[in-house]
Design a protein around this motif. Structure first.
Motif, PDB file in Angstrom:
ATOM      1  N   ASN A 242       0.623  -1.191  -0.064  1.00  0.00           N
ATOM      2  CA  ASN A 242      -0.372   0.391  -0.103  1.00  0.00           C
ATOM      3  C   ASN A 242       1.066   0.910  -0.064  1.00  0.00           C
ATOM      4  O   ASN A 242       0.650   2.446  -0.604  1.00  0.00           O
ATOM      5  N   LEU A 243       2.349   1.411   0.835  1.00  0.00           N
ATOM      6  CA  LEU A 243       2.935   2.710   0.643  1.00  0.00           C
ATOM      7  C   LEU A 243       3.349   2.307  -0.288  1.00  0.00           C
ATOM      8  O   LEU A 243       3.855   3.939  -1.171  1.00  0.00           O
ATOM      9  N   ILE A 244       3.620   1.561  -1.162  1.00  0.00           N
ATOM     10  CA  ILE A 244       4.579   2.065  -2.755  1.00  0.00           C
ATOM     11  C   ILE A 244       3.663   2.260  -3.420  1.00  0.00           C
ATOM     12  O   ILE A 244       3.565   3.152  -4.355  1.00  0.00           O
ATOM     13  N   TYR A 245       2.250   1.887  -3.773  1.00  0.00           N
ATOM     14  CA  TYR A 245       1.637   1.955  -4.341  1.00  0.00           C
ATOM     15  C   TYR A 245       0.753   3.949  -3.496  1.00  0.00           C
ATOM     16  O   TYR A 245       0.740   4.588  -5.021  1.00  0.00           O
ATOM     17  N   SER A 246       1.014   3.858  -3.156  1.00  0.00           N
ATOM     18  CA  SER A 246       0.672   5.700  -2.212  1.00  0.00           C
ATOM     19  C   SER A 246       1.951   6.492  -2.800  1.00  0.00           C
ATOM     20  O   SER A 246       1.354   7.252  -3.236  1.00  0.00           O
ATOM     21  N   ILE A 247       2.921   5.904  -3.387  1.00  0.00           N
ATOM     22  CA  ILE A 247       3.863   7.022  -3.640  1.00  0.00           C
ATOM     23  C   ILE A 247       4.073   7.103  -4.623  1.00  0.00           C
ATOM     24  O   ILE A 247       4.636   8.238  -5.736  1.00  0.00           O
ATOM     25  N   SER A 248       4.014   5.782  -5.454  1.00  0.00           N
ATOM     26  CA  SER A 248       4.002   5.630  -7.249  1.00  0.00           C
ATOM     27  C   SER A 248       2.885   6.293  -7.585  1.00  0.00           C
ATOM     28  O   SER A 248       3.035   6.487  -8.572  1.00  0.00           O
ATOM     29  N   GLY A 249       1.994   6.455  -7.166  1.00  0.00           N
ATOM     30  CA  GLY A 249       0.591   6.777  -7.756  1.00  0.00           C
ATOM     31  C   GLY A 249       0.178   5.558  -8.712  1.00  0.00           C
ATOM     32  O   GLY A 249      -0.642   6.040  -9.742  1.00  0.00           O
ATOM     33  N   GLY A 250      -0.005   4.342  -8.693  1.00  0.00           N
ATOM     34  CA  GLY A 250      -0.093   3.440  -9.686  1.00  0.00           C
ATOM     35  C   GLY A 250       0.874   3.830 -10.485  1.00  0.00           C
ATOM     36  O   GLY A 250       0.517   2.825 -12.314  1.00  0.00           O
ATOM     37  N   ASN A 251       2.099   4.547 -10.682  1.00  0.00           N
ATOM     38  CA  ASN A 251       3.552   4.680 -12.601  1.00  0.00           C
ATOM     39  C   ASN A 251       4.003   3.853 -12.768  1.00  0.00           C
ATOM     40  O   ASN A 251       4.719   3.784 -11.220  1.00  0.00           O
ATOM     41  N   ILE A 252       4.293   2.828 -13.116  1.00  0.00           N
ATOM     42  CA  ILE A 252       5.278   1.912 -13.106  1.00  0.00           C
ATOM     43  C   ILE A 252       6.542   1.941 -13.419  1.00  0.00           C
ATOM     44  O   ILE A 252       7.521   1.944 -12.574  1.00  0.00           O
ATOM     45  N   GLY A 253       7.078   3.814 -13.614  1.00  0.00           N
ATOM     46  CA  GLY A 253       8.056   4.640 -14.113  1.00  0.00           C
ATOM     47  C   GLY A 253       8.779   4.549 -12.284  1.00  0.00           C
ATOM     48  O   GLY A 253       9.495   4.596 -11.785  1.00  0.00           O
ATOM     49  N   ASN A 254       7.772   4.711 -11.341  1.00  0.00           N
ATOM     50  CA  ASN A 254       7.720   5.244  -9.880  1.00  0.00           C
ATOM     51  C   ASN A 254       7.764   4.125  -9.189  1.00  0.00           C
ATOM     52  O   ASN A 254       8.505   4.299  -8.624  1.00  0.00           O
ATOM     53  N   VAL A 255       7.102   3.253  -9.601  1.00  0.00           N
ATOM     54  CA  VAL A 255       7.027   2.291  -8.981  1.00  0.00           C
ATOM     55  C   VAL A 255       9.054   1.882  -8.845  1.00  0.00           C
ATOM     56  O   VAL A 255       9.454   0.969  -8.366  1.00  0.00           O
ATOM     57  N   LYS A 256       9.085   1.385 -10.204  1.00  0.00           N
ATOM     58  CA  LYS A 256      10.721   0.744 -10.619  1.00  0.00           C
ATOM     59  C   LYS A 256      11.498   1.649 -10.093  1.00  0.00           C
ATOM     60  O   LYS A 256      12.850   1.495  -9.495  1.00  0.00           O
ATOM     61  N   ARG A 257      11.979   2.987 -10.667  1.00  0.00           N
ATOM     62  CA  ARG A 257      12.170   3.602  -9.075  1.00  0.00           C
ATOM     63  C   ARG A 257      12.406   3.725  -8.353  1.00  0.00           C
ATOM     64  O   ARG A 257      13.809   3.907  -7.072  1.00  0.00           O
ATOM     65  N   LEU A 258      11.431   3.991  -7.494  1.00  0.00           N
ATOM     66  CA  LEU A 258      11.503   4.179  -5.757  1.00  0.00           C
ATOM     67  C   LEU A 258      11.803   2.434  -5.321  1.00  0.00           C
ATOM     68  O   LEU A 258      12.878   2.127  -4.796  1.00  0.00           O
ATOM     69  N   SER A 283       9.646   9.054   0.346  1.00  0.00           N
ATOM     70  CA  SER A 283       8.169   9.339   0.271  1.00  0.00           C
ATOM     71  C   SER A 283       8.492  10.988  -0.785  1.00  0.00           C
ATOM     72  O   SER A 283       7.367  11.937  -1.253  1.00  0.00           O
ATOM     73  N   TRP A 284       9.384  11.225  -1.076  1.00  0.00           N
ATOM     74  CA  TRP A 284       9.812  12.354  -1.962  1.00  0.00           C
ATOM     75  C   TRP A 284       9.383  12.337  -3.268  1.00  0.00           C
ATOM     76  O   TRP A 284       9.120  13.173  -4.277  1.00  0.00           O
ATOM     77  N   LEU A 285       9.016  11.239  -3.886  1.00  0.00           N
ATOM     78  CA  LEU A 285       9.436  10.365  -5.194  1.00  0.00           C
ATOM     79  C   LEU A 285       7.459   9.998  -5.203  1.00  0.00           C
ATOM     80  O   LEU A 285       7.163   9.930  -6.525  1.00  0.00           O
ATOM     81  N   ARG A 286       6.961  10.568  -4.815  1.00  0.00           N
ATOM     82  CA  ARG A 286       5.365  10.779  -4.855  1.00  0.00           C
ATOM     83  C   ARG A 286       5.538  12.119  -5.865  1.00  0.00           C
ATOM     84  O   ARG A 286       5.627  13.292  -6.118  1.00  0.00           O
ATOM     85  N   PRO A 287       4.231  11.716  -6.619  1.00  0.00           N
ATOM     86  CA  PRO A 287       3.282  12.343  -8.341  1.00  0.00           C
ATOM     87  C   PRO A 287       3.283  13.760  -7.688  1.00  0.00           C
ATOM     88  O   PRO A 287       2.496  13.717  -6.818  1.00  0.00           O
ATOM     89  N   THR A 288       4.197  14.826  -7.969  1.00  0.00           N
ATOM     90  CA  THR A 288       3.357  16.578  -7.631  1.00  0.00           C
ATOM     91  C   THR A 288       3.044  17.175  -8.763  1.00  0.00           C
ATOM     92  O   THR A 288       3.185  16.737 -10.232  1.00  0.00           O
ATOM     93  N   ARG A 289       2.035  17.752  -8.646  1.00  0.00           N
ATOM     94  CA  ARG A 289       1.903  18.815  -9.535  1.00  0.00           C
ATOM     95  C   ARG A 289       2.775  19.762 -10.325  1.00  0.00           C
ATOM     96  O   ARG A 289       3.216  20.905 -10.967  1.00  0.00           O
ATOM     97  N   GLY A 290       4.273  19.673  -9.329  1.00  0.00           N
ATOM     98  CA  GLY A 290       5.616  21.236  -9.416  1.00  0.00           C
ATOM     99  C   GLY A 290       6.411  20.480  -8.984  1.00  0.00           C
ATOM    100  O   GLY A 290       6.434  18.813  -9.286  1.00  0.00           O
ATOM    101  N   LEU A 291       7.763  20.850  -7.929  1.00  0.00           N
ATOM    102  CA  LEU A 291       8.820  19.960  -8.329  1.00  0.00           C
ATOM    103  C   LEU A 291       8.837  19.052  -7.392  1.00  0.00           C
ATOM    104  O   LEU A 291       8.573  19.669  -6.427  1.00  0.00           O
ATOM    105  N   ARG A 292       9.335  18.099  -7.496  1.00  0.00           N
ATOM    106  CA  ARG A 292       9.661  17.004  -5.824  1.00  0.00           C
ATOM    107  C   ARG A 292      11.402  17.695  -5.500  1.00  0.00           C
ATOM    108  O   ARG A 292      12.087  17.443  -6.504  1.00  0.00           O
ATOM    109  N   LYS A 293      11.166  17.970  -4.174  1.00  0.00           N
ATOM    110  CA  LYS A 293      12.631  18.396  -3.782  1.00  0.00           C
ATOM    111  C   LYS A 293      12.935  17.090  -3.845  1.00  0.00           C
ATOM    112  O   LYS A 293      12.764  16.418  -1.969  1.00  0.00           O
TER     113      LYS A 293
END
Length: 296
Positions: A242-258, A283-293
């Protein structure tokens, strides 16, 4: 310990676990194909197009999805599987894969195609001359399918320029009886609306974001099975999944990077397994509308 002791790692990759840390990290960072049902379906469709008998009106495909959600990985894997060039009486190039020009410019499209074959051209030549050169090249090398990635880039330009570049693609399809695959973000669908004929020529396949379901659990499990870590991380346990899904937003590229970032940390720290805290710290890898810090 021997490689056979690491049952949590796929047997193909167990010898990697015994390598030095720097080589294991390099392995994690290397591109690698992870097969899943939707990707395999798209590959099957593309292979069907490639093997289609030449006809006046060849079918085409537009592959769309969110950025970093696996489109380019799929088409590159297709080119790797089926696009190996070889010499017969002529040079045979079954698959031609290019990136769309950065704007809707017909000449730039032809130049990208000529560049793919590393052939000379005159940038001062007219679009018509370059088009004739492209048709000759594709015909002489017996290209069976043309794939254009980042198709949404062709939305940059005037409506007239968009019509011209799509008409150029239609011309190549007709003149060579060649199936064409475009790949891009969901915005790329708009390029088909420059002419009703384009809509009727292209089927659309979408790579949606993943849902937190059984298929997502299987995907995460597949990622874990190729990680050269000495301890099992149990990433498919409900809380971690659930944590992986929450941070990645269900995006496979984000899952892989995380997962890869955490695996590298697990090697560097000596923990040899991915922990829940490691994932939370990313958690900074979580998709946002702005820049990821990353810091601050």
């Amino acid at each position: 310990m021997t490689s056979t002791d690491y049952g949590h790692v796929h047997e193909k990759f167990r010898p990697i676990v015994l390598l030095p840390d720097n080589e294991r990290i390099e392995f994690i960072d290397s591109p690698r194909w992870i097969g899943y049902s939707r990707a395999n379906e798209v590959l099957d469709v593309m292979q069907g197009l490639m093997n289609k008998v030449k006809q006046h009106r060849m079918p085409n495909l537009l592959l769309i999805g969110d950025s970093n959600n696996g489109k380019t990985t799929i088409i590159q894997d297709f080119a790797k599987r089926f696009g190996q060039s070889y010499a017969d009486e002529d040079l045979i190039v079954p698959v031609c894969l290019i990136q769309a020009p950065p704007s809707a410019n017909e000449k730039d499209l032809y130049i990208s195609l000529i560049d793919y074959f590393a052939l000379p051209y005159k940038s001062s030549d007219s679009a018509g001359v370059l088009r004739a050169q492209v048709v000759h090249i594709l015909r002489e090398t017996h290209v069976k399918i043309l794939i254009i990635d980042e198709a949404h880039s062709m939305l940059t330009g005037t409506a007239r320029q968009q019509r011209l570049i799509m008409n150029a693609i239609k011309y190549l399809c007709n003149a060579l009886q060649l199936p064409i695959v475009l790949s891009g973000t969901k915005d790329a669908v708009r390029i088909l609306h420059t002419d009703p004929q384009h809509i009727s020529r292209f089927d659309v396949a979408e790579l949606p974001l993943w849902q937190n379901d059984r298929d997502f659990k299987k995907l995460v499990g597949s990622f874990e099975r190729i990680l050269p870590l000495k301890k099992a991380s149990n990433l498919t346990e409900t809380a971690i999944l659930n944590l992986i899904y929450s941070i990645s937003g269900g995006n496979i590229g984000n899952v892989k990077r995380l997962i890869n970032e955490c695996a590298i940390e697990a090697i560097k720290s000596g923990d040899e397994q991915i922990t829940k805290k490691m994932i939370e710290d990313k958690s900074w890898l979580r998709p946002t509308r702005g820049l990821r810090k990353i810091i601050g």
